[in-house]
Design a protein around this motif. Structure first.
Motif, mmCIF file in Angstrom:
data_model
loop_
_atom_site.group_PDB
_atom_site.id
_atom_site.type_symbol
_atom_site.label_atom_id
_atom_site.label_comp_id
_atom_site.label_asym_id
_atom_site.label_seq_id
_atom_site.Cartn_x
_atom_site.Cartn_y
_atom_site.Cartn_z
ATOM 1 N N PRO A 257 43.107 6.450 -4.284
ATOM 2 C CA PRO A 257 43.332 6.607 -5.727
ATOM 3 C C PRO A 257 42.342 7.625 -6.290
ATOM 4 N N LYS A 258 42.716 8.243 -7.366
ATOM 5 C CA LYS A 258 41.874 9.267 -7.980
ATOM 6 C C LYS A 258 40.480 8.718 -8.311
ATOM 7 N N THR A 259 40.429 7.479 -8.787
ATOM 8 C CA THR A 259 39.150 6.854 -9.129
ATOM 9 C C THR A 259 38.241 6.764 -7.909
ATOM 10 N N TYR A 260 38.804 6.377 -6.782
ATOM 11 C CA TYR A 260 38.013 6.226 -5.563
ATOM 12 C C TYR A 260 37.542 7.581 -5.031
ATOM 13 N N LYS A 261 38.372 8.592 -5.182
ATOM 14 C CA LYS A 261 37.936 9.939 -4.777
ATOM 15 C C LYS A 261 36.713 10.361 -5.593
ATOM 16 N N SER A 262 36.767 10.084 -6.885
ATOM 17 C CA SER A 262 35.656 10.434 -7.764
ATOM 18 C C SER A 262 34.397 9.663 -7.383
ATOM 19 N N LEU A 263 34.554 8.366 -7.128
ATOM 20 C CA LEU A 263 33.409 7.539 -6.751
ATOM 21 C C LEU A 263 32.799 7.991 -5.429
ATOM 22 N N LEU A 264 33.648 8.319 -4.459
ATOM 23 C CA LEU A 264 33.167 8.749 -3.149
ATOM 24 C C LEU A 264 32.424 10.080 -3.266
ATOM 25 N N THR A 265 32.939 10.981 -4.085
ATOM 26 C CA THR A 265 32.274 12.270 -4.308
ATOM 27 C C THR A 265 30.907 12.072 -4.949
ATOM 28 N N THR A 266 30.846 11.179 -5.936
ATOM 29 C CA THR A 266 29.575 10.893 -6.612
ATOM 30 C C THR A 266 28.581 10.221 -5.668
ATOM 31 N N ALA A 267 29.061 9.281 -4.858
ATOM 32 C CA ALA A 267 28.186 8.583 -3.919
ATOM 33 C C ALA A 267 27.641 9.538 -2.855
ATOM 34 N N ALA A 268 28.462 10.477 -2.414
ATOM 35 C CA ALA A 268 28.012 11.468 -1.438
ATOM 36 C C ALA A 268 26.926 12.352 -2.037
ATOM 37 N N ALA A 269 27.097 12.725 -3.300
ATOM 38 C CA ALA A 269 26.081 13.539 -3.974
ATOM 39 C C ALA A 269 24.771 12.775 -4.102
ATOM 40 N N GLN A 270 24.860 11.471 -4.355
ATOM 41 C CA GLN A 270 23.658 10.636 -4.427
ATOM 42 C C GLN A 270 22.943 10.624 -3.076
ATOM 43 N N ALA A 271 23.708 10.458 -2.001
ATOM 44 C CA ALA A 271 23.122 10.458 -0.656
ATOM 45 C C ALA A 271 22.528 11.820 -0.326
ATOM 46 N N ASN A 272 23.165 12.866 -0.816
ATOM 47 C CA ASN A 272 22.701 14.232 -0.578
ATOM 48 C C ASN A 272 21.304 14.443 -1.154
ATOM 49 N N ILE A 273 21.094 13.975 -2.375
ATOM 50 C CA ILE A 273 19.792 14.114 -3.039
ATOM 51 C C ILE A 273 18.758 13.181 -2.412
ATOM 52 N N ASP A 274 19.185 11.958 -2.126
ATOM 53 C CA ASP A 274 18.261 10.933 -1.643
ATOM 54 C C ASP A 274 17.627 11.313 -0.306
ATOM 55 N N MET A 275 18.403 11.905 0.585
ATOM 56 C CA MET A 275 17.876 12.207 1.910
ATOM 57 C C MET A 275 16.705 13.172 1.858
ATOM 58 N N GLN A 276 16.855 14.285 1.155
ATOM 59 C CA GLN A 276 15.746 15.234 1.126
ATOM 60 C C GLN A 276 14.546 14.682 0.377
ATOM 61 N N ALA A 277 14.802 13.893 -0.661
ATOM 62 C CA ALA A 277 13.685 13.273 -1.376
ATOM 63 C C ALA A 277 12.858 12.392 -0.430
ATOM 64 N N LYS A 278 13.529 11.652 0.439
ATOM 65 C CA LYS A 278 12.826 10.810 1.404
ATOM 66 C C LYS A 278 12.039 11.658 2.397
ATOM 67 N N TYR A 279 12.666 12.702 2.910
ATOM 68 C CA TYR A 279 11.953 13.551 3.875
ATOM 69 C C TYR A 279 10.728 14.207 3.225
ATOM 70 N N ASP A 280 10.899 14.706 2.013
ATOM 71 C CA ASP A 280 9.774 15.354 1.329
ATOM 72 C C ASP A 280 8.642 14.363 1.068
ATOM 73 N N ALA A 281 8.991 13.114 0.827
ATOM 74 C CA ALA A 281 7.970 12.097 0.573
ATOM 75 C C ALA A 281 7.272 11.641 1.859
ATOM 76 N N ARG A 282 7.989 11.646 2.976
ATOM 77 C CA ARG A 282 7.459 11.073 4.209
ATOM 78 C C ARG A 282 6.835 12.096 5.162
ATOM 79 N N ASN A 283 7.262 13.351 5.086
ATOM 80 C CA ASN A 283 6.776 14.342 6.044
ATOM 81 C C ASN A 283 5.264 14.595 5.985
ATOM 82 N N PRO A 284 4.650 14.687 4.802
ATOM 83 C CA PRO A 284 3.215 15.008 4.773
ATOM 84 C C PRO A 284 2.346 14.008 5.527
#
Length: 364
Positions: A257-284
């Motif tokens: 459904p269109k709603t689920y496509k929108s939610l999945l796109t938004t959730a993927a964007a959240q995961a996209n941001i979260d991953m690098q934030a974690k790496y930047d916080a943990r690498n040093p």
């Protein structure tokens, strides 16, 4: 009826109508998907992107859209995740697009290419430079619809058993190196090996390979590479901003459904941001521990970087000449990169360079 009474009655009627409409809203359908990751659970930052996506989708739908996460090897091996999506074994996967350059070198652009874009530029190209559209046009041939799903930031150049000072020192080295970079490094005499994350350590320990790159300090520490290869090189010029993707079976995507496509796109964007934030916080802190335990940090020499850039340009020209899909996306990315560095050299680089020098001289 008097005018005031009429208006009051009309107002009540209108309000009742406005309230009644949403009450007829259709319930969210129950959908259950599986996602196979190309990464082991032990690498919680990169594997965790799938969990971030699944949790966000479930919470937004009151549990009606469930996506069960499986680690590499639980359904299919790490490097067969995209195939599982293409043939419909699973609805989606989380993987690095450049794992599949053996099928077509164009897959490299979904993750990173030698001397390509940094992480911010990569996202800018994906979301606002036409990158997503170009990639999905290409992925469609493999029955895949893709959403960006994480970035590691600029990676390290890998762990070597011996010191590498010149381009000649690379001759004959068997190295675990992913994607398109392997083709470039072979021009310099390196023998590239494509090995999944969980299998790198034993290969390095047994001497099956002489060097290996993975991501950066946070993950490399967990995998223990410093115990078998002391020299830790930087930068990972082939992964200036390595992106991960959620690959979704095209038919399954279109059925949503269109709603689920929108939610999945938004959730993927959240995961996209979260991953690098974690790496930047943990690498040093991970880097500090690695150096304290004996890891020897080494920059690739100017000679090596220049030789690698020259080899990269040769491979780009050769591949573009025989692969129209590759050329189309490479031309787009190259033009975007040129404009991005025109901007980055003005403010970003000057700001970072000043603060880095200030930190080194203890002025911060």
């Amino acid at each position: 009826m008097k005018r005031r009474q009429f208006l009051r009655a009309a107002g009540v009627g209108a309000a009742a109508g406005a309230i009644a409409s949403p009450a007829i809203a259709q319930p969210m359908p129950e959908i259950k998907w599986r996602i196979t990751s190309s990464f082991p659970k032990s690498l919680d930052t990169i594997y965790g992107a799938s969990e971030v996506l699944a949790k966000a989708v479930s919470e937004a739908t009151d549990g009606n859209f469930q996506i069960q996460v499986f680690a590499a090897g639980e359904i299919v091996p790490a490097l067969q995740a995209a195939d599982a999506v293409t043939n419909g074994t699973v609805e989606m996967c989380h993987t690095a697009s450049y794992y599949y350059v053996g099928k077509d070198p164009t897959f490299a652009f979904g993750t990173a290419v030698p001397f390509g874009l940094n992480s911010r530029q990569q996202n800018a190209w994906f979301y606002h430079g036409g990158g997503n559209e170009l990639l999905n046009e290409f992925y469609k041939k493999s029955n895949i619809y893709a959403l960006p799903g994480g970035n590691t930031g600029c990676q390290m150049g890998g762990w070597f058993r011996k010191e590498i000072k010149t381009a000649a020192d690379l001759q004959g080295i068997k190295m675990r190196v992913g994607g398109f970079a392997g083709q470039v490094m072979s021009k310099l005499g390196v023998v590239p090996q494509q090995i999944g994350g969980g299998d790198i350590y034993p290969a390095l320990e047994k001497g099956t390979i002489d060097a290996a790159e993975w991501v950066g300090p946070a993950d490399d520490e967990k995998l223990g590479f410093n115990k078998v290869a002391p020299f830790y090189y930087y930068p990972g010029w082939w992964e200036g901003g390595a992106s991960l993707h959620f690959f979704i079976n095209t038919k399954k995507w279109e059925e949503l459904p269109k709603t689920y496509k929108s939610l999945l796109t938004t959730a993927a964007a959240q995961a996209n941001i979260d991953m690098q934030a974690k790496y930047d916080a943990r690498n040093p802190t991970a880097l500090k521990r690695l150096v304290a335990s004996g890891a020897q940090l080494r920059p690739f020499s100017q000679e090596i970087l220049e030789a690698c850039l020259k080899a990269s340009k040769e491979v780009y020209a050769e591949t573009s000449a025989k692969n129209p899909d590759f050329k189309k996306i490479y031309d787009s990315m190259s033009a975007f990169r040129s404009d991005e560095y025109l901007w980055f050299q003005i403010a970003e680089y000057t700001f970072d360079n000043f603060l880095i020098r200030s930190r080194v001289s203890n002025q911060l």
